[in-house]
Design an enzyme around this catalytic site. Sequence first.
Site, PDB file in Angstrom:
ATOM      1  N   THR A   1       0.863  -1.175   0.000  1.00 57.56           N
ATOM      2  CA  THR A   1       0.000   0.000   0.000  1.00 57.56           C
ATOM      3  C   THR A   1       0.904   1.231   0.000  1.00 57.56           C
ATOM      4  O   THR A   1       1.426   1.631   1.030  1.00 57.56           O
ATOM      5  CB  THR A   1      -0.905   0.009   1.244  1.00 57.56           C
ATOM      6  OG1 THR A   1      -1.722  -1.160   1.212  1.00 57.56           O
ATOM      7  CG2 THR A   1      -1.796   1.236   1.264  1.00 57.56           C
TER       8      THR A   1
ATOM      9  N   LYS B   1      -6.965   0.923  -3.989  1.00 57.46           N
ATOM     10  CA  LYS B   1      -6.603   0.343  -2.700  1.00 57.46           C
ATOM     11  C   LYS B   1      -6.789   1.355  -1.568  1.00 57.46           C
ATOM     12  O   LYS B   1      -7.377   1.055  -0.536  1.00 57.46           O
ATOM     13  CB  LYS B   1      -5.151  -0.140  -2.735  1.00 57.46           C
ATOM     14  CG  LYS B   1      -4.579  -0.599  -1.396  1.00 57.46           C
ATOM     15  CD  LYS B   1      -5.280  -1.819  -0.816  1.00 57.46           C
ATOM     16  CE  LYS B   1      -4.730  -2.175   0.559  1.00 57.46           C
ATOM     17  NZ  LYS B   1      -5.514  -3.215   1.229  1.00 57.46           N
TER      18      LYS B   1
ATOM     19  N   LYS C   1      -1.950   7.350   8.297  1.00 59.21           N
ATOM     20  CA  LYS C   1      -1.096   7.300   7.112  1.00 59.21           C
ATOM     21  C   LYS C   1      -1.931   7.049   5.849  1.00 59.21           C
ATOM     22  O   LYS C   1      -1.787   7.752   4.846  1.00 59.21           O
ATOM     23  CB  LYS C   1      -0.042   6.194   7.260  1.00 59.21           C
ATOM     24  CG  LYS C   1       1.091   6.277   6.252  1.00 59.21           C
ATOM     25  CD  LYS C   1       1.836   4.953   6.115  1.00 59.21           C
ATOM     26  CE  LYS C   1       0.992   3.935   5.343  1.00 59.21           C
ATOM     27  NZ  LYS C   1       1.694   2.729   4.914  1.00 59.21           N
TER      28      LYS C   1
END
Lengths: 292, 292, 292, 292
Positions: A94, A170, A239
Amino acid sequence: MQVGFIGLGHMGSGIAANLIKAGHDVTVYNRTRSKAEALASQGAKIAETPGDACGGDAVFTMLADDNAVSDTVYGDGGILASLKKGAAHISSSTISVDLSRRLAQDHGKAGQRYVAAPVFGRPDAAAAKKLFVVAAGQSEAVNKISPLLDAIGQRTFKISDQAEAANVVKLSGNFLIATVIESLGEAMALVGKAGVDKHQYLEVVTSTLFGAPVYKTYGTLIAGGKFEPAGFAAPLGLKDIGLALEAGHDLRVPLPLASLLRDRFLTLLANGGENQDWSAVGSLAAKDAGEA
Amino acid sequence: MQVGFIGLGHMGSGIAANLIKAGHDVTVYNRTRSKAEALASQGAKIAETPGDACGGDAVFTMLADDNAVSDTVYGDGGILASLKKGAAHISSSTISVDLSRRLAQDHGKAGQRYVAAPVFGRPDAAAAKKLFVVAAGQSEAVNKISPLLDAIGQRTFKISDQAEAANVVKLSGNFLIATVIESLGEAMALVGKAGVDKHQYLEVVTSTLFGAPVYKTYGTLIAGGKFEPAGFAAPLGLKDIGLALEAGHDLRVPLPLASLLRDRFLTLLANGGENQDWSAVGSLAAKDAGEA
Amino acid sequence: MQVGFIGLGHMGSGIAANLIKAGHDVTVYNRTRSKAEALASQGAKIAETPGDACGGDAVFTMLADDNAVSDTVYGDGGILASLKKGAAHISSSTISVDLSRRLAQDHGKAGQRYVAAPVFGRPDAAAAKKLFVVAAGQSEAVNKISPLLDAIGQRTFKISDQAEAANVVKLSGNFLIATVIESLGEAMALVGKAGVDKHQYLEVVTSTLFGAPVYKTYGTLIAGGKFEPAGFAAPLGLKDIGLALEAGHDLRVPLPLASLLRDRFLTLLANGGENQDWSAVGSLAAKDAGEA
Amino acid sequence: MQVGFIGLGHMGSGIAANLIKAGHDVTVYNRTRSKAEALASQGAKIAETPGDACGGDAVFTMLADDNAVSDTVYGDGGILASLKKGAAHISSSTISVDLSRRLAQDHGKAGQRYVAAPVFGRPDAAAAKKLFVVAAGQSEAVNKISPLLDAIGQRTFKISDQAEAANVVKLSGNFLIATVIESLGEAMALVGKAGVDKHQYLEVVTSTLFGAPVYKTYGTLIAGGKFEPAGFAAPLGLKDIGLALEAGHDLRVPLPLASLLRDRFLTLLANGGENQDWSAVGSLAAKDAGEA
């Protein structure tokens, strides 16, 4: 196919094992060597450096974040310097949209291929070959490595010729989950102050409109108010929301819910939530409402 | 039991029919008499006024909004004036928390009972006895009319002694759905501008994390961009979000997502959305992102 | 004192001229040499490289952004490599808190001093020595270069021993102005739709509660709806709000107004505002309200 | 002119006194008679009921809220029943746009006139004839009573033929002040956590960009963290923001800043702020940032 695999964490170990099971010739690399040895017993070769894992048709990376991927690709003896012309880097981490775009460009300039292939699913799904793979990149490149993706998941979605599009998809997933956390947090703050038991409320919600497991899982955590140990820690949530906002910034897409979530995560982290599960964001509405 | 039923719209007609099927002695009232006649053929008696429907053990109301309920209860010859001591008013409409609280008080002063019993489910679920009923009120009152609730739904949740708590729960449901609409709208604006097909994206989302029908239903509407004719019109969405915010105001519970949604609904209605489905709120993020 | 000055834009030229007028020995550097020549006629020496401007007691930088400052400091023959031990880098650019912190560290390691000294005021104030200077850094360093700061502004605020604190204060200034723009935009959208003339409304507001020029200046732009040519372009507004949010992120301070403003700027830029003044953000509320 | 005055609070007493000083024939009414007696000593007649104050050319109301105004107008022997045809009700209270619209209609039907004339200024400004008056209504009506408005303030703005427009303008004023409170609260949370003294920061801000007294006044309260006793209590702040949002709702104008402020007020009131000054909203950002 002959394939390398870099990054043997909870997700990577399961994925690499499935590549082996499917009959591919797999060379693994992990910074902590012991995890590589576990796979060697299943038939993998062990590489001593990331570059050593790049001798075949393709190499996967499944690493923690932009920095880790960047170091592994651009470092001395890294992927960019080691991968053969025509071979592919399959990036399943990711990472930011920006890094993914740069990787596509730099591998392209080097005559290499780049496929972004992040996955949906937890470690148990990875081990059981139940992942969903979201793949993007030049179609020839994606098609060529398709057998590898088929070997690691239950279904592959080819969603764009632009590699970084897969990373946007994603990132949007964790964004959607975070909105569920916040919405349940607010709803429970409201019904809770009206005197309704939060667990019972959750049963109403999940029996009627919202049967998806994500509602049950996170709703139970919020109703119970128990956020440690963390399944997915709050700083990681911040994040990922930050990466989604960054993608929105670059594409000029305002995301007010993501902005709200970012502020929630900061509030959580400023008030002792560093080690809590990201679902603790769902406790802030009740706190604002004066709940002890 | 001997029971009245006031309000024979799409929901009410199905519910009343199930009361008849369960063997109760039902008297129906509707402002437009023709709808009452349809139920007469199934065995109902027809009342000429709301008060005429109040002769039995209980009377249901299933009406459009606060004004309709208020008129029916407090008007001349209304429920308050007509219901016997000990008999119950079962309020299934989506009304404000404030009105529900006042109804509980006023029926109580009149020696009558009051049960708030809003339902989750659409007209087809009402007809098929598949509703979920959220009931609240003094437990003796709720227990006494339980057979009636059992007759109209697949499950009853008794969630509080405070009647208005059931209304808070009901309002929270539409709030949660609206957050799904907004979150999908933002996610699709983001992936859309990254070049991903929205329908394919929705397939990824609903195959992986979000299998609940609400995601598929509203996601398809947003991806298709077709918001007329309205299944649930935008002004009704604004009304329900407004009621949730009002409940939050009275209970001192800030609901930032609901505030954001309220602003979205106003934007929609200010720009030609009066007749659109409330899922059109999910098109605003893309508009802000400059999508034609 | 012997002082260098790097960056002779609208602000820098005025500041450097005031250093000369105050009797300091000034060596200037600018990428486009012609601007340096204008100052040579006032008594400055011209440096051929940034490093050539670093021979004295201190060197100012007044550059466009993080990249420009970073290149000038860390590049070959840059400030870090050229400044004498004990001499000071005075950074007056609007840069990120993070870069300012790193500059303090790196200059410190090199035995050099670092003072962050951003200014409030426009080019005309710079030329007229009317700037307000916000200075921070180790007090000995700040005190030593105080005569330079006194030469360029009407007042210096020494606000912290931590250099980057001055940058936070500077960023907060543009944040506060942006909130004024948004608040006037919303208020005017409201009164405008109620039929009130926006210019007359602004007169009410500025005659009564809000006499500060910033209200008059930006209110007039919003009421007039004329946003080109830009005094301060929208992308710069986005940049500064982004830096404030970044500071908030690092310090764990949620800033919901800044989040809202960031989304507004993105909406503006996604809809043709690239060349507009940042006050065009104040037109978005009216647009959401359906104003043609 | 012969004029009545209803509502002798801090504001009303000063205004009524100025009407007397200007030579008008003033009859005053207040629920607590003692306040009326103070004005009698200055030359006013005392009315025993609101209706008794309605015998002249005009009657002012300066009352707490919608309920108070509504009771006084619509109650038995109220203004509507007592005012002569052609005489004017001058409404100076801060009331809802909706009530103001209804008053205009109902007085119109009764052959009476209605002018909305809310004021900007505090009690000392009212006493000193320094108020700013925002007047709206049919121009003939406004013109006829202009001498009365001239007698109570330093300037009158005639801003619309629609009476309720004046109320929108008045509500926007408190909205703008509240945004200043929130923006200062966020800015101070940010610089405070960066180690800057908040009082010194405020001096920077008010010396440079924001000289308006409202910044100094509220900034000092926020920096000092002392919110009791309240100058303007938080629940009143919530009320006024609520009225602004209500106006926005009716006019279809989304006001995201007002939505954010409403949530802030609810948070404040849910956490012990009932008796605090509304500027305590400016302490919430620091609290979210983990400041003790």
